[in-house]
Scaffold this motif. Sequence first.
Motif, PDB file in Angstrom:
ATOM      1  N   UNK A 104      62.543 111.625 -75.768  1.00  0.00           N
ATOM      2  CA  UNK A 104      64.299 111.087 -76.181  1.00  0.00           C
ATOM      3  C   UNK A 104      65.061 111.161 -75.874  1.00  0.00           C
ATOM      4  N   UNK A 105      66.291 110.777 -75.982  1.00  0.00           N
ATOM      5  CA  UNK A 105      67.471 110.393 -75.107  1.00  0.00           C
ATOM      6  C   UNK A 105      68.730 111.725 -75.935  1.00  0.00           C
ATOM      7  N   UNK A 106      69.071 112.087 -75.271  1.00  0.00           N
ATOM      8  CA  UNK A 106      69.845 113.134 -75.100  1.00  0.00           C
ATOM      9  C   UNK A 106      71.498 112.247 -76.087  1.00  0.00           C
ATOM     10  N   UNK A 107      71.820 112.795 -76.478  1.00  0.00           N
ATOM     11  CA  UNK A 107      73.084 112.803 -77.326  1.00  0.00           C
ATOM     12  C   UNK A 107      74.319 111.909 -76.471  1.00  0.00           C
ATOM     13  N   UNK A 108      74.431 111.061 -77.109  1.00  0.00           N
ATOM     14  CA  UNK A 108      75.765 110.799 -76.922  1.00  0.00           C
ATOM     15  C   UNK A 108      77.509 111.847 -76.783  1.00  0.00           C
ATOM     16  N   UNK A 109      77.669 112.178 -75.630  1.00  0.00           N
ATOM     17  CA  UNK A 109      78.947 113.433 -75.938  1.00  0.00           C
ATOM     18  C   UNK A 109      80.457 112.287 -75.469  1.00  0.00           C
ATOM     19  N   UNK A 110      79.924 111.611 -74.655  1.00  0.00           N
ATOM     20  CA  UNK A 110      80.974 111.179 -73.934  1.00  0.00           C
ATOM     21  C   UNK A 110      80.968 110.608 -72.243  1.00  0.00           C
ATOM     22  N   UNK A 111      82.667 111.418 -72.131  1.00  0.00           N
ATOM     23  CA  UNK A 111      82.699 111.521 -70.873  1.00  0.00           C
ATOM     24  C   UNK A 111      83.085 112.906 -70.229  1.00  0.00           C
ATOM     25  N   UNK A 112      82.333 113.418 -69.495  1.00  0.00           N
ATOM     26  CA  UNK A 112      82.777 115.256 -68.292  1.00  0.00           C
ATOM     27  C   UNK A 112      82.621 114.266 -66.839  1.00  0.00           C
ATOM     28  N   UNK A 113      82.526 115.489 -67.012  1.00  0.00           N
ATOM     29  CA  UNK A 113      83.131 116.010 -64.999  1.00  0.00           C
ATOM     30  C   UNK A 113      82.001 117.412 -64.462  1.00  0.00           C
ATOM     31  N   UNK A 114      82.000 117.108 -63.201  1.00  0.00           N
ATOM     32  CA  UNK A 114      81.003 117.336 -62.413  1.00  0.00           C
ATOM     33  C   UNK A 114      81.868 119.455 -62.767  1.00  0.00           C
ATOM     34  N   UNK A 115      80.970 120.043 -62.875  1.00  0.00           N
ATOM     35  CA  UNK A 115      82.105 121.576 -62.495  1.00  0.00           C
ATOM     36  C   UNK A 115      81.714 122.188 -61.789  1.00  0.00           C
ATOM     37  N   UNK A 116      82.669 122.348 -60.493  1.00  0.00           N
ATOM     38  CA  UNK A 116      83.197 123.137 -59.532  1.00  0.00           C
ATOM     39  C   UNK A 116      84.085 124.158 -59.529  1.00  0.00           C
ATOM     40  N   UNK A 117      83.446 125.397 -58.824  1.00  0.00           N
ATOM     41  CA  UNK A 117      84.566 126.693 -59.048  1.00  0.00           C
ATOM     42  C   UNK A 117      86.243 125.858 -58.713  1.00  0.00           C
ATOM     43  N   UNK A 118      86.253 125.554 -57.652  1.00  0.00           N
ATOM     44  CA  UNK A 118      87.796 125.012 -57.482  1.00  0.00           C
ATOM     45  C   UNK A 118      88.633 125.079 -59.133  1.00  0.00           C
ATOM     46  N   UNK A 119      87.806 123.882 -59.742  1.00  0.00           N
ATOM     47  CA  UNK A 119      87.915 123.842 -61.121  1.00  0.00           C
ATOM     48  C   UNK A 119      88.030 124.890 -62.296  1.00  0.00           C
ATOM     49  N   UNK A 120      87.603 125.992 -62.294  1.00  0.00           N
ATOM     50  CA  UNK A 120      87.315 126.834 -62.988  1.00  0.00           C
ATOM     51  C   UNK A 120      88.300 127.346 -63.736  1.00  0.00           C
ATOM     52  N   UNK A 121      89.765 127.914 -63.546  1.00  0.00           N
ATOM     53  CA  UNK A 121      90.203 128.238 -63.914  1.00  0.00           C
ATOM     54  C   UNK A 121      91.553 126.840 -64.666  1.00  0.00           C
ATOM     55  N   UNK A 122      91.318 125.981 -63.839  1.00  0.00           N
ATOM     56  CA  UNK A 122      92.003 124.859 -64.245  1.00  0.00           C
ATOM     57  C   UNK A 122      91.758 124.221 -65.899  1.00  0.00           C
ATOM     58  N   UNK A 123      89.880 124.632 -65.816  1.00  0.00           N
ATOM     59  CA  UNK A 123      89.420 124.515 -67.619  1.00  0.00           C
ATOM     60  C   UNK A 123      89.495 125.125 -68.579  1.00  0.00           C
ATOM     61  N   UNK A 124      89.518 126.912 -67.844  1.00  0.00           N
ATOM     62  CA  UNK A 124      90.013 127.284 -68.870  1.00  0.00           C
ATOM     63  C   UNK A 124      91.345 127.746 -69.083  1.00  0.00           C
ATOM     64  N   UNK A 125      92.240 127.678 -68.537  1.00  0.00           N
ATOM     65  CA  UNK A 125      93.581 127.616 -68.623  1.00  0.00           C
ATOM     66  C   UNK A 125      94.016 126.914 -69.851  1.00  0.00           C
TER      67      UNK A 125
ATOM     68  N   UNK B 117      79.459 109.575 -49.824  1.00  0.00           N
ATOM     69  CA  UNK B 117      79.640 111.517 -49.563  1.00  0.00           C
ATOM     70  C   UNK B 117      80.114 112.001 -50.411  1.00  0.00           C
ATOM     71  N   UNK B 118      80.772 111.813 -51.546  1.00  0.00           N
ATOM     72  CA  UNK B 118      81.382 111.829 -52.873  1.00  0.00           C
ATOM     73  C   UNK B 118      82.316 112.974 -52.387  1.00  0.00           C
ATOM     74  N   UNK B 119      82.836 112.731 -51.503  1.00  0.00           N
ATOM     75  CA  UNK B 119      83.814 113.024 -51.184  1.00  0.00           C
ATOM     76  C   UNK B 119      85.655 112.331 -51.150  1.00  0.00           C
ATOM     77  N   UNK B 120      85.199 110.597 -52.314  1.00  0.00           N
ATOM     78  CA  UNK B 120      86.220 110.508 -52.167  1.00  0.00           C
ATOM     79  C   UNK B 120      86.783 109.807 -53.515  1.00  0.00           C
TER      80      UNK B 120
ATOM     81  N   UNK C 203      82.149 116.287 -54.618  1.00  0.00           N
ATOM     82  CA  UNK C 203      81.530 117.652 -54.097  1.00  0.00           C
ATOM     83  C   UNK C 203      82.364 117.747 -53.003  1.00  0.00           C
ATOM     84  N   UNK C 204      83.086 117.167 -52.690  1.00  0.00           N
ATOM     85  CA  UNK C 204      83.473 117.483 -51.236  1.00  0.00           C
ATOM     86  C   UNK C 204      84.956 117.405 -50.746  1.00  0.00           C
TER      87      UNK C 204
END
Length: 278
Positions: free
Chosen positions: A3-24, A220-223, A250-251
């Motif tokens: 079964x296809x997963x639900x369509x949610x829209x547009x997301x981001x990769x959650x990385x440790x350096x962005x924890x506070x930004x997202x919570x605040x 590289x996922x860093x650009x 990722x970097x």
Amino acid sequence: MNASPPYLGFGLGLRTCYFEDIIQAQPDIDWLEIISENYFVDGGKPWHYLDQIKERYPIAMHGVSMSIGSTGEINFDYLSKLKRTIHRVDPVWLSDHLCFSSLGDFNSHDLLPLPYTEEALAHLCERLRIVQDFLERPVILENVSSYLTYHQSQMTEWDFLCALHRQSGCQFLLDINNVYVSARNHGFDAMDYLNAIPKQAVAQVHLAGHSDFGSHIVDTHDQPVCDAVWQLFQCYAQSMPPVNTMIERDDNFPPFETLMAELNQARTLAPRSWRSDG
């Protein structure tokens, strides 16, 4: 057929350096994707933040160590850790890579492509069945960037994916950047690849950056996402029903606002029907 997963829209990769930004800031993000293996521990900083973040945002899990295409024994110790993490996170879907990273005792610490043969296809279908039965949920597989081809290959990568979908019901996380990288490195048309994959087989899209060395390019996922990948995404999206789409970094992490600008560019380039205001 999975079964296809639900369509949610547009997301981001959650990385440790962005924890506070997202919570605040509680930004306008439809969902977030975590790296599965980062949460195999019982506690610590990642869980402290994720427990707060997942109260507000749906979470997808994306693994990097399943090595589904390996010829060695299936690592059930790894799968047990993954299953425990799935139970705790309760993700909206689960993904990993269509690749192998180990051969006997050798671990490449890289995501290596398979030879595209009937033998590899049958092997992959059987391993996927065993893994999904153990985890009790479907696994979405991502195409990897490649820098080599095999003399043994009997079909193109996209024909291999199509056959895998027909035989197993497997759905895919199409990384548009990875398709572009492989197309440049091997000299094929990226749109031929994308258009060949059945629409119902695509569960998610990744957008990311790479490093261009002229004679070849490396994932590289860093650009930032480059113009050519944006154009490829825009062209591909016009023929697709809404697909969960994510910016992956990722970097060399930019300020959070820069990443959000890329996410909003993806929203702008996608058909209006993909957006919540569509």
